[in-house]
Enzyme design. Structure first.
Site, PDB file in Angstrom:
ATOM      1  N   ASP B  52       0.821  -1.215   0.000  1.00  0.00           N
ATOM      2  CA  ASP B  52       0.000   0.000   0.000  1.00  0.00           C
ATOM      3  C   ASP B  52       0.855   1.265   0.000  1.00  0.00           C
ATOM      4  O   ASP B  52       2.057   1.210   0.246  1.00  0.00           O
ATOM      5  CB  ASP B  52      -0.886   0.022   1.261  1.00  0.00           C
ATOM      6  N   TYR B 110       7.685  -9.692   7.154  1.00  0.00           N
ATOM      7  CA  TYR B 110       7.493  -8.247   7.265  1.00  0.00           C
ATOM      8  C   TYR B 110       8.055  -7.777   8.603  1.00  0.00           C
ATOM      9  O   TYR B 110       8.105  -8.533   9.580  1.00  0.00           O
ATOM     10  CB  TYR B 110       6.000  -7.887   7.241  1.00  0.00           C
TER      11      TYR B 110
END
Lengths: 244, 244
Positions: B52, B110
């Site tokens: 994003d 992540y």
């Protein structure tokens, strides 16, 4: 009248340095404008250092005098609401009227960050200096030792800067390594113009084998700017703390 | 025809995310445009993830097919010369024609970074999520354990995302603390839309005492989005590594 001491963090990436200039946005101007919106009077702040364009700070100190009735510790939040995202007041407090952010300072600590890897750097590029060739870390560590102490550092200043003396005392200079990241911490009673960046550049050249670690002593003693290393980029530099 | 795999680092601050869009600059578009300048033909790259706006990557993987005679390992430097400073090709290599950056992926790691301090944050603000109230780190660490394993994570995805199943296996979730900085590392075989950011938000709410650490199991089992925490801001998120 009150004398207010501010401790300030900023990301210098988008500024032409600390000190007010005519045609470029500076950190001093941003903070002065923000304070003026609160106290509704002309304000002049004095910084402990005049950091260059691109240099950052975690613990810049500045002071200003005001007749405002705003409680000293409230200035922090009040100024922060007027400032852009990349400048933050960390603390505001009242200090004696004779406190002067620059002249009262007893010393400072700076941190210089190097990213040592072959690949291009995208993340943290504004907070570091990128060195592609492999640095010899232990040579750099050894070279640090010869900087420590009271010396004439005239080989480690950008010419043109007018100061009474170029003698300074470095009380600490050490490196920390975490993978590809090397951090240089340096503490002294004061710094000449570009001194940290030229010491960082000299240590990088030691790490690259361009300057011998054994030569640091004579580079200091001879005092010739051309014997020292390059002036490492401003992006890697952070003013960590000012001592009083 | 060759299939070229790219490993990419980027600072997502100035982009509307990875995936090509009509009216906003994206990382995919920047890289495609750069490759097209080199191979002089239309190129479409496939990314392992659609990060994003504001999300960063140290190890994004993408692939593209080309008839170009440029040696595969040379693409790295060639593309880098065409790219802006905030995107860096770390590696380029030839892979079998059936390699697909998304479908061939076996898992990803992540990292989510939190700065936990009362004071406003200026430095690293684009690489972190700022939490002012004191977080209970040991409660957060304990809560991590109940996420690990094979579960239906439908409480931890933004609704509207269409996937066949919301069952995923988290093989690792742990925190590292260094002063005011808390880093959350999470590895899974795959992630639902906003899954890492909602897990980060849930752990932050555990640290703030808004969600009880004992309730994580039932939040997962009940599968209701409203029981989980907020979706933590994109700025704190970095795609660290993709496994094949």
């Amino acid at each position: 009248m009150k004398n207010i001491k501010l401790t300030i963090e900023y990301d210098g990436s988008n500024y032409a340095g600390w000190q007010r200039q005519n045609n470029h946005l500076t950190i001093q101007e941003c903070i002065e404008n923000s304070i003026e919106k609160i106290v509704k009077e002309k304000v002049s702040i004095t910084g402990s250092s005049r950091t260059d364009a691109g240099v950052h700070a975690k613990g810049m100190v500045a002071n200003f005098k005001t007749d405002s009735s705003v409680p000293p510790e409230r200035f922090r939040e009040a100024i922060n609401t007027k400032l852009p995202d990349d400048i933050a007041i960390i603390k505001s407090e009242e200090v004696p009227l004779d406190f002067h952010a620059r002249y009262s300072s007893k010393g400072k600590t700076y941190c210089y960050t190097i990213i040592n890897r072959y690949e291009k750097v995208a993340i943290f590029r504004n907070y570091s200096c990128h060195v592609r060739d492999k640095l010899n870390f232990s040579d750099m560590e050894e070279a640090c030792k010869d900087f420590i102490g009271k010396h004439d550092f005239k080989a480690f200043k950008t010419s043109g800067s007018s100061v009474k003396t170029s003698i300074r005392t470095i009380s600490d200079l050490h490196l920390e390594k975490d993978g590809e990241i090397i951090k240089l911490y340096i503490t002294a009673d004061g710094f000449l113009y570009n001194m940290v960046r030229i010491i960082a550049g000299t240590l990088i050249e030691v790490g690259l084998g361009k300057i011998k670690k054994e030569d640091i002593k004579s580079i200091i003693n001879l005092g010739k700017r051309e014997d020292a290393g390059f002036c490492a980029p401003s992006t890697g530099l952070v003013l960590e703390k000012v001592y009083y």
